[in-house]
Design an enzyme around this catalytic site. Structure first.
Site, PDB file in Angstrom:
ATOM      1  CD  GLU A  37      -2.428   1.296   2.753  1.00  0.00           C
ATOM      2  OE1 GLU A  37      -2.859   2.399   3.139  1.00  0.00           O
ATOM      3  OE2 GLU A  37      -2.528   0.245   3.418  1.00  0.00           O
ATOM      4  CG  ASP A  41       0.512   7.067  -1.224  1.00  0.00           C
ATOM      5  OD1 ASP A  41      -0.538   7.645  -1.569  1.00  0.00           O
ATOM      6  OD2 ASP A  41       1.453   7.663  -0.681  1.00  0.00           O
ATOM      7  CB  SER A 110      -5.879   0.781   1.908  1.00  0.00           C
ATOM      8  OG  SER A 110      -6.074   1.930   2.689  1.00  0.00           O
ATOM      9  CD  GLU A 113      -3.105   4.385  -1.485  1.00  0.00           C
ATOM     10  OE1 GLU A 113      -3.189   5.618  -1.577  1.00  0.00           O
ATOM     11  OE2 GLU A 113      -2.999   3.780  -0.377  1.00  0.00           O
TER      12      GLU A 113
END
Length: 226
Positions: A37, A41, A110, A113
């Site tokens: 995650e 990102d 989440s 990502e």
């Protein structure tokens, strides 16, 4: 199935879909998706910044920052997660499932990502493998992208497109006067990417001819990629 879910390493995809609550309830699971995650990102932040920078050459830093934030904020990423089919694929603990976790914007964003980070790794850390898939999702966010797309010069659009698809050097235009009178000349422009001829356009000025060439080339290349 969306291409973002087509993995060579199925274990990597499974890890990206695994929330820590699921891993806690299943001792045989050795890892969850938190590190992926974090990585995803960072990838999305870069791609969204690059996307806006190339698409909107007239846009200032403050506006690009605002639009990038809109592309990668929680609710938008949750929408992307639903679009690619992550909702009921998430591996959640029983408590989260009972609490409606499959519809949680936080969990969906989440997981999206994490899948982006995992997909990048699965494709040998090749940004070119994931960039078109993310661009496709970004293109469908009208309030962020299409509101000003029509104001972008076709030459800038074409340059952004070819660079996003791997070109290093910018397009090259060869423009000549081919007819008309001194008061109303006609120019013909041919545009090349490297040594490849991509399109041709005509206009009453060099600038207009080059814009028409860029439009022609952009239409041809997009059709070829569809």
């Amino acid at each position: 199935m969306h291409k973002l879910l087509l993995f060579s390493d199925e274990k990597l995809l499974r890890q990206a879909l695994t929330h820590r609550s699921y891993a806690h309830e299943h001792p045989d699971e050795t890892s969850d998706n938190e590190r992926l995650e974090f990585f995803g990102d960072a990838i999305l932040t870069f791609i969204s910044g690059e996307y806006l920078y190339l698409l909107h050459p007239e846009m200032g830093e403050d506006e690009m920052t605002r639009r990038r934030a809109a592309l990668v904020e929680e609710k938008q990423l949750a929408k992307f997660a639903n679009e690619v089919g992550l909702d009921f694929r998430m591996r959640l603990g029983e408590g989260l499932i009972r609490a409606g976790g499959y519809h949680s914007a936080n969990l969906l964003s989440s997981t999206f990502e994490a899948v982006v980070g995992a997909y990048y790794l699965d494709k040998g850390c090749d940004l070119e493998a994931i960039r078109p898939l993310i661009h496709e999702l970004f293109d469908a966010v009208p309030q962020v992208i299409t509101a000003t797309r029509s104001t972008v010069d076709p030459k800038n659009q074409f340059q952004a497109f070819v660079q996003a698809n791997g070109a290093i050097a910018p397009p090259k235009y060869i423009t000549e006067k081919k007819g008309g009178s001194d008061h109303s000349p006609e120019f013909v422009s041919k545009v090349y990417v490297g040594d490849k001829f991509c399109g041709e356009g005509k206009g009453l000025s060099k600038k207009d001819a080059e814009k028409q060439a860029a439009k022609s080339a952009l239409a041809t290349l997009k059709k070829g990629n569809s």
